[in-house]
Design a protein around this motif. Structure first.
Motif, PDB file in Angstrom:
ATOM      1  N   GLN A 206       0.824  -1.204   0.000  1.00 43.15           N
ATOM      2  CA  GLN A 206       0.000   0.000   0.000  1.00 43.15           C
ATOM      3  C   GLN A 206       0.859   1.255   0.000  1.00 43.15           C
ATOM      4  N   GLN A 207       1.961   1.239   0.748  1.00 47.20           N
ATOM      5  CA  GLN A 207       2.856   2.395   0.762  1.00 47.20           C
ATOM      6  C   GLN A 207       3.455   2.628  -0.621  1.00 47.20           C
ATOM      7  N   ASN A 208       3.852   1.552  -1.308  1.00 47.33           N
ATOM      8  CA  ASN A 208       4.396   1.691  -2.659  1.00 47.33           C
ATOM      9  C   ASN A 208       3.339   2.180  -3.636  1.00 47.33           C
ATOM     10  N   ASP A 209       2.121   1.652  -3.511  1.00 45.73           N
ATOM     11  CA  ASP A 209       1.034   2.098  -4.385  1.00 45.73           C
ATOM     12  C   ASP A 209       0.768   3.586  -4.183  1.00 45.73           C
ATOM     13  N   GLU A 210       0.692   4.018  -2.938  1.00 38.63           N
ATOM     14  CA  GLU A 210       0.439   5.436  -2.658  1.00 38.63           C
ATOM     15  C   GLU A 210       1.575   6.296  -3.213  1.00 38.63           C
ATOM     16  N   LYS A 211       2.790   5.839  -3.073  1.00 37.34           N
ATOM     17  CA  LYS A 211       3.941   6.567  -3.621  1.00 37.34           C
ATOM     18  C   LYS A 211       3.807   6.696  -5.140  1.00 37.34           C
ATOM     19  N   ASP A 212       3.434   5.598  -5.812  1.00 35.73           N
ATOM     20  CA  ASP A 212       3.250   5.623  -7.266  1.00 35.73           C
ATOM     21  C   ASP A 212       2.127   6.576  -7.671  1.00 35.73           C
ATOM     22  N   LEU A 213       1.031   6.578  -6.919  1.00 36.91           N
ATOM     23  CA  LEU A 213      -0.088   7.469  -7.224  1.00 36.91           C
ATOM     24  C   LEU A 213       0.300   8.930  -7.017  1.00 36.91           C
ATOM     25  N   ARG A 214       1.024   9.207  -5.952  1.00 37.38           N
ATOM     26  CA  ARG A 214       1.509  10.582  -5.718  1.00 37.38           C
ATOM     27  C   ARG A 214       2.399  11.044  -6.870  1.00 37.38           C
ATOM     28  N   LYS A 215       3.259  10.145  -7.353  1.00 41.22           N
ATOM     29  CA  LYS A 215       4.153  10.472  -8.466  1.00 41.22           C
ATOM     30  C   LYS A 215       3.354  10.773  -9.725  1.00 41.22           C
TER      31      LYS A 215
ATOM     32  N   GLN B   1       0.465  17.356 -12.575  1.00 43.22           N
ATOM     33  CA  GLN B   1       0.525  18.762 -12.172  1.00 43.22           C
ATOM     34  C   GLN B   1       1.635  19.482 -12.951  1.00 43.22           C
ATOM     35  N   GLU B   2       2.791  18.861 -13.043  1.00 42.85           N
ATOM     36  CA  GLU B   2       3.915  19.469 -13.759  1.00 42.85           C
ATOM     37  C   GLU B   2       3.604  19.618 -15.251  1.00 42.85           C
ATOM     38  N   ALA B   3       2.977  18.606 -15.845  1.00 39.11           N
ATOM     39  CA  ALA B   3       2.615  18.687 -17.262  1.00 39.11           C
ATOM     40  C   ALA B   3       1.631  19.835 -17.490  1.00 39.11           C
ATOM     41  N   TRP B   4       0.637  19.919 -16.626  1.00 36.39           N
ATOM     42  CA  TRP B   4      -0.350  21.000 -16.742  1.00 36.39           C
ATOM     43  C   TRP B   4       0.345  22.360 -16.666  1.00 36.39           C
ATOM     44  N   ASN B   5       1.238  22.506 -15.719  1.00 36.63           N
ATOM     45  CA  ASN B   5       1.897  23.791 -15.512  1.00 36.63           C
ATOM     46  C   ASN B   5       2.876  24.142 -16.635  1.00 36.63           C
ATOM     47  N   ARG B   6       3.219  23.170 -17.478  1.00 35.26           N
ATOM     48  CA  ARG B   6       3.994  23.426 -18.701  1.00 35.26           C
ATOM     49  C   ARG B   6       3.071  23.726 -19.877  1.00 35.26           C
ATOM     50  N   GLY B   7       1.763  23.600 -19.666  1.00 31.22           N
ATOM     51  CA  GLY B   7       0.802  23.779 -20.751  1.00 31.22           C
ATOM     52  C   GLY B   7       0.701  22.555 -21.645  1.00 31.22           C
ATOM     53  N   ASP B   8       1.067  21.394 -21.138  1.00 32.02           N
ATOM     54  CA  ASP B   8       1.164  20.160 -21.908  1.00 32.02           C
ATOM     55  C   ASP B   8       0.006  19.215 -21.559  1.00 32.02           C
ATOM     56  N   ILE B   9      -1.138  19.442 -22.193  1.00 36.24           N
ATOM     57  CA  ILE B   9      -2.321  18.627 -21.919  1.00 36.24           C
ATOM     58  C   ILE B   9      -2.091  17.180 -22.365  1.00 36.24           C
ATOM     59  N   SER B  10      -1.329  16.970 -23.429  1.00 35.31           N
ATOM     60  CA  SER B  10      -1.050  15.605 -23.896  1.00 35.31           C
ATOM     61  C   SER B  10      -0.361  14.783 -22.812  1.00 35.31           C
ATOM     62  N   SER B  11       0.655  15.352 -22.167  1.00 30.88           N
ATOM     63  CA  SER B  11       1.341  14.630 -21.086  1.00 30.88           C
ATOM     64  C   SER B  11       0.453  14.517 -19.857  1.00 30.88           C
ATOM     65  N   PHE B  12      -0.340  15.531 -19.574  1.00 28.08           N
ATOM     66  CA  PHE B  12      -1.294  15.490 -18.464  1.00 28.08           C
ATOM     67  C   PHE B  12      -2.235  14.291 -18.624  1.00 28.08           C
ATOM     68  N   MET B  13      -2.660  14.037 -19.850  1.00 30.87           N
ATOM     69  CA  MET B  13      -3.618  12.966 -20.125  1.00 30.87           C
ATOM     70  C   MET B  13      -3.011  11.571 -20.000  1.00 30.87           C
ATOM     71  N   LYS B  14      -1.685  11.451 -19.890  1.00 28.48           N
ATOM     72  CA  LYS B  14      -1.063  10.134 -19.748  1.00 28.48           C
ATOM     73  C   LYS B  14      -1.481   9.447 -18.452  1.00 28.48           C
TER      74      LYS B  14
ATOM     75  N   GLU C 170      -3.498  31.347 -20.247  1.00 34.86           N
ATOM     76  CA  GLU C 170      -4.187  32.173 -19.247  1.00 34.86           C
ATOM     77  C   GLU C 170      -5.304  31.388 -18.564  1.00 34.86           C
ATOM     78  N   LYS C 171      -6.031  30.588 -19.325  1.00 35.96           N
ATOM     79  CA  LYS C 171      -7.104  29.774 -18.752  1.00 35.96           C
ATOM     80  C   LYS C 171      -6.550  28.584 -17.971  1.00 35.96           C
ATOM     81  N   MET C 172      -5.414  28.047 -18.424  1.00 33.69           N
ATOM     82  CA  MET C 172      -4.819  26.902 -17.727  1.00 33.69           C
ATOM     83  C   MET C 172      -4.211  27.326 -16.397  1.00 33.69           C
ATOM     84  N   GLY C 173      -3.537  28.469 -16.380  1.00 31.52           N
ATOM     85  CA  GLY C 173      -2.932  28.956 -15.147  1.00 31.52           C
ATOM     86  C   GLY C 173      -1.920  27.980 -14.574  1.00 31.52           C
ATOM     87  N   THR C 174      -1.787  28.032 -13.256  1.00 30.91           N
ATOM     88  CA  THR C 174      -0.871  27.149 -12.529  1.00 30.91           C
ATOM     89  C   THR C 174      -1.693  26.256 -11.620  1.00 30.91           C
TER      90      THR C 174
END
Length: 142
Positions: free
Chosen positions: A19-28, A34-47, A82-86
Motif C-alpha cells: 500500500q505504501q508503494n502504491d500510494e507513492k506511485d499514485l503521488r508520483k 501537475q507538472e505537465a499541466w503547468n507546462r501547458g502540456d495537456i497531452s502529457s497530463f492525459m497520460k 491564461e485559462k490553464m494557469g498554474t
C-alpha cells in the motif's frame, strides 16, 4: 501457533509495504500531471488517464465518456495558458479499494490571470498492465 502468527505478521507487513508503494506511485503520477499541466502540456497530463472509451469524467456539465472526449473537453475548456494557469493539487485521502484499485480525494486550484478557480476531486485508479491509471474522475468547482 507460532508459525501461524509469523505468517499472519508477514502477510500484514507485506500488505502495508504494498500500500505504501502504491500510494507513492499514485503521488508520483499526480505530481507528473501537475507538472505537465503547468507546462501547458495537456497531452502529457492525459497520460495519467486510461486510454479507453470507458473512461468517465464527471464535471459540472455532466458525464464525458471516453479518453478522446475527455481530452477534447480539456483542450476546449483550457484553450490558452491564461485559462490553464498554474495547477496545485492538495491530496487529502488515499483509500485502497482492492489490490488493483484506489480512490484518491483531493483539492485542486488554478491560479490564473483571468481569475482563480478550484474545487475538489475524487479519482478512481486501476492498475492496468502494471500501471496506475485514472478510470473515473469526478471533479467539482467551487
Amino acid at each position: 501457533m507460532r508459525m501461524l502468527l509469523l505468517l499472519v505478521s508477514l502477510a500484514i507487513t507485506s500488505q502495508v509495504f504494498s500500500q505504501q508503494n502504491d500510494e507513492k506511485d499514485l503521488r508520483k503520477l499526480l505530481q507528473d500531471q501537475q507538472e505537465a499541466w503547468n507546462r501547458g502540456d495537456i497531452s502529457s497530463f492525459m497520460k495519467g488517464y486510461w486510454n479507453s472509451d470507458s473512461l468517465m469524467f464527471i464535471g459540472g456539465k455532466g458525464v464525458t465518456y471516453g479518453f478522446r472526449n475527455t481530452w477534447e473537453r480539456y483542450k476546449k475548456t483550457y484553450d490558452s495558458r491564461e485559462k490553464m494557469g498554474t495547477l496545485a493539487f492538495d491530496l487529502l485521502h488515499f483509500i485502497p479499494l482492492a489490490a488493483d484499485a484506489y480512490m484518491v480525494v483531493g483539492k485542486w486550484h488554478l491560479t490564473r490571470t483571468v481569475g482563480d478557480i478550484g474545487g475538489y476531486y475524487t479519482l478512481i485508479f486501476r492498475k492496468i498492465d502494471g500501471k496506475w491509471l485514472i478510470i473515473s474522475d469526478h471533479t467539482s468547482q467551487g
